[in-house]
Design an enzyme around this catalytic site. Structure first.
Site, short mmCIF file in Angstrom:
data_model
loop_
_atom_site.label_atom_id
_atom_site.label_comp_id
_atom_site.label_asym_id
_atom_site.label_seq_id
_atom_site.Cartn_x
_atom_site.Cartn_y
_atom_site.Cartn_z
CG LEU A 1 0.34 32.82 122.08
CD1 LEU A 1 0.69 31.82 123.16
CD2 LEU A 1 1.47 33.82 121.92
CG ASP A 2 1.85 31.28 114.15
OD1 ASP A 2 1.09 30.39 113.75
OD2 ASP A 2 2.99 31.51 113.68
CE LYS A 3 2.17 23.12 116.20
NZ LYS A 3 3.33 23.04 115.50
#
Lengths: 663, 125
Positions: free
Chosen positions: A348-350
């Protein structure tokens, strides 16, 4: 005559077929033979079956003939040969019944069988056409979302125009309860918009002037005006339709086996039928050998069903992708839909993925206490040149401080690092700690302590320097999306490993990861660093999905086994992603996996059914159980089974329509 | 074994060999090079128990117009699918259906009916 539709041909044939079958049954009642002779009954059946053969049999014969010319054998070949064999044998038995009886051969006729086969298979095709239509009605549903007319302001007058005549910049007037005709930007008025049909999100969304509204969504509240942004093929709706159409016609890898089999299936069945005929002819006593051998030949040809194999995968893919589109999950191709059920790890990207991507400056610290107004104006001037959410947070912060407008020429942006701008006062550097460090800037000790505390709160820290001197630091905070925690919990329950990969500092990333229960964190990495994270996971044998925005994360999305683009509702066709989420809801990720699992389960059921049907049906029709159990298959029953097999595969695929997402 | 049985057995074996040779034999369908125009290429394909021609040579990067003429009503050929191009189209009986696509890279791209029984191939070069 053959130009009339398949359903009319079917319905005209039905009464003739029913009469033929009734007479066929009558032949089985011995007491009737005193009133009507067998020969009369045969002739009556022959005459009655001719219209049935003409109307429903000729298409199979023609098609079989044409495909044989191309050295191809299809289902029509099987039906044509099967029914012709039964019919020709019956005519011979009718015409030469006394000759056959003298030779000790029972002159059995199969008129009732012939018409039963034709009627049942034609009925099967009719039902199949209907089921196939209803499997693809997701597209029809999407197409119907776009209104055909739009109300446009022209010279202060409101006129109705066709949507095809809309031009970019036209001002639309949208009243409450109306559908928005095309993508547009709100000019005047706030609106509650129901976007469920596009995003799957049932809660209405509030939109303000400057926001984009999507064509096909509905205005729930008050009237507003909006300028046309995209028309024709470029609208979001049309892009979605194209993506869904493409996906529905693409091939899933699982289909390969069925494809390989279907290419030699029909010739193989023809050979089995001939072999069975010969074997029965050789083993049976003279009186029944012809009739029984013919019956086995016909049964084998009729029960074999290549269609069920051909339909098993594509039908489920069509329903599955349509179901996804309804929920705002746009799956680009069948391979992605198949791949998603194998996901074991998600990166997951933030910013913009687990958070809303709409950060704001919450804390600031300046190294010197002099007038900050001018300095903040310089920051705003530099950051205006960047699209990055953090840059925009700094611009908004500066605007709230009441900055003066400055201009700067030379600005260079480093993705995943920061920005450098030249001013008369010197070179302004804005970015994360590593970015400044690489440019020879040392962070002020006092402020360094403060920023470490900010990191521990989960804030993203941005430092600025003028020349080589650290001047100020800012804490930027982004709200975590309301559904993120639930989505992560659901994914963990599905035994999916969650990995956070972000350009943010380790402490910040750790804080957010802890809040969400994510144990593996890769912080302070470049966008290319995400690629290595994905590669490392893949090397461990994980099937990796990457979730990020379609623009900055494009390489990582492409590298992952399944690239999921979030929040890029405006860029539907984003090439890098396999799946585009039309909503910003992370819950769509477990849903994508659920949908993929359900679709794959459905495909496997279909394939299993199609295989087992043929694997059991053909030997049964060939009579392998006759010596053991005395069990054999009547050709009429074979026709019914064959008609049912395709339909049961279709109906099973349609069951996916009622699939509902959990959680 | 009676004479008729011997005869039937031999005919049966001969049929098996014939079926195998005929359907599994090598040559399948005809190949054609699409008609070239400036900036476009065009090929007419007759759908009648198969695709004729079934192998179509196309030039890479040139928009192609494939005109399918379907001369039959059987449900076997009522759809044509180009999986690599994301195209699935219904072919109405006794009518022409135009499919437009632009091959962007070289290679072999198969097309088939909805159930993958009738097959054809685009060779992009």
């Amino acid at each position: 005559m053959l130009d009339i539709s398949i359903s009319r041909r079917f319905w005209i044939s039905v009464p003739f077929a029913v009469l033929t079958i009734v007479l066929g049954m009558a032949m089985l009642i011995p007491s009737l033979h005193h009133i009507v002779s067998m020969q009369t009954l045969n002739w009556a059946q022959l005459i009655l079956s001719i219209p049935v053969l003409w109307l429903t049999g000729t298409p199979f014969l023609l098609s079989a003939w044409h495909s044989t010319m191309n050295r191809i054998a299809t289902m029509d070949t099987l039906v044509a040969i099967g029914t012709s064999a039964a019919f020709v044998f019956s005519i011979v038995a009718t015409l030469f019944s006394s000759l056959l009886m003298e030779a000790g051969i029972e002159p059995h006729t199969y008129y009732d069988t012939t018409v039963t086969i034709l009627i049942l298979i034609t009925l099967g095709q009719l039902l199949e056409i209907r089921a196939r239509e209803s499997s693809s009605n997701a597209i029809t549903g999407l197409l119907s979302l776009q209104p055909s007319n739009a109300r446009v302001k022209r010279d202060s007058e409101e006129v109705d125009v066709s949507v095809d005549d809309l031009a970019i910049g036209d001002v639309l007037v949208i009243r409450p309860g109306e559908r928005i005709p095309v993508d547009a930007t709100i000019q005047n008025g706030d609106a509650e918009i129901n976007e469920a049909m596009i995003t799957g999100e049932s809660m209405p969304v509030t939109k303000h002037p400057g926001d984009m509204v999507i064509g096909g969504t509905t205005n729930l509240s008050s009237p507003f005006t909006a300028a046309v942004l995209r028309t024709g093929e470029d609208t979001t709706l049309q892009q979605i339709i194209r993506v869904v159409e493409r996906a529905q016609s693409s091939k899933a890898p699982i289909q390969k086996l069925a494809d390989a089999i279907s290419s030699w299936f029909v010739p193989a069945v023809l050979m089995i039928a001939v072999a069975a005929f010969v074997v029965w002819f050789d083993v049976l006593p003279a009186d029944v050998r012809v009739a029984t051998s013919v019956m086995h030949l016909v049964s084998i040809l009729i029960i074999a069903c290549p269609c069920a194999l051909g339909l098993a995968t594509p039908t489920a893919i069509v329903v599955g992708t349509g179901k996804g589109a309804e929920a705002g999950i746009l799956i680009k191709n069948a391979a992605a839909l198949e791949s998603a059920h194998k996901i074991t790890a998600i990166v997951l990207d933030k910013t913009g993925t687990i958070t809303e991507g709409n950060p704001s400056v919450v804390e600031h610290a300046f190294v010197t206490s002099e007038d900050h107004q001018h300095y903040v104006s310089m920051i705003a001037a530099a950051e205006r040149r960047s699209e990055h959410p953090i840059a925009q947070a700094l611009v908004r912060y500066a605007e709230n401080q009441g900055v003066t407008s400055l201009s700067t020429e030379a600005v260079s942006v480093t993705v995943g690092g920061g920005i450098v701008a030249e001013f008369p006062e010197g070179v302004l550097t804005i970015g994360n700690e590593r970015f400044l460090h690489n440019r020879g800037v040392t962070i002020n000790d006092e402020i360094g302590k403060t920023t470490t505390a900010w990191n521990a709160l989960g804030y993203t820290v941005v430092h600025t320097a003028l020349g080589n001197v650290h001047t100020a630091s800012f804490a930027v905070s982004d709200t975590i999306r309301s559904t993120t925690a639930t989505a992560i919990r659901q994914l963990k329950n599905m035994n999916v490993k969650i990995v956070l990969a972000t350009g943010d500092n380790a402490l910040t990333a750790k804080t957010i990861a802890t809040q969400l229960g994510i144990s593996e964190v890769h912080a302070g990495i470049h966008p290319e660093g995400k690629l290595s994270v994905i590669e490392a996971l893949q090397a461990q044998g994980e099937h990796v999905a990457m979730v990020g925005d379609g623009i900055n994360d494009a390489p990582a999305l492409a590298k992952a086994d399944v690239g999921i683009a979030i929040g890029s509702g405006t860029d539907v066709a984003s090439e890098a992603a396999d799946v585009t989420l039309m909503n910003n809801d992370l819950l769509s990720i477990p849903r994508t996996i659920q949908l993929s699992r359900a679709t794959m389960r459905n495909i496997k059921q279909n394939l299993f059914f199609a295989f087992i049907y043929n694997v059991l049906g053909i030997p049964l029709a060939a009579g392998v159980l006759v010596p053991v159990l005395g069990l054999t298959l009547n050709p009429g029953f074979a026709a019914a089974a064959m008609g049912l097999s395709s339909i049961s595969v279709l109906l099973n695929a349609l069951r996916l329509k009622s699939f509902s997402f959990k959680g | 074994m009676e004479t008729t049985q011997v005869v039937v057995t031999f005919i049966g074996i001969a049929l098996l060999v014939l079926i195998a040779m005929f359907f599994f034999g090598s040559s399948k369908g005809s190949a054609m090079v699409a008609q070239q125009y400036t900036g476009s290429q065009e090929q007419r394909i007759v759908v009648k128990g198969g695709y004729n021609p079934s192998v179509i040579h196309l030039k890479v990067g040139v928009p192609a117009k494939l005109i399918f003429e379907r001369h039959e009503t059987t449900s076997c050929s009522d759809q044509v699918v180009f999986p690599d191009f994301g195209i699935r189209k219904n072919l109405p009986a006794h009518a022409e259906t135009i499919i437009e696509l632009t091959p962007t890279h070289k290679g072999d791209f198969e097309f088939a009916c909805g159930m993958n029984m009738l097959r054809g191939k685009l060779i992009v070069e």
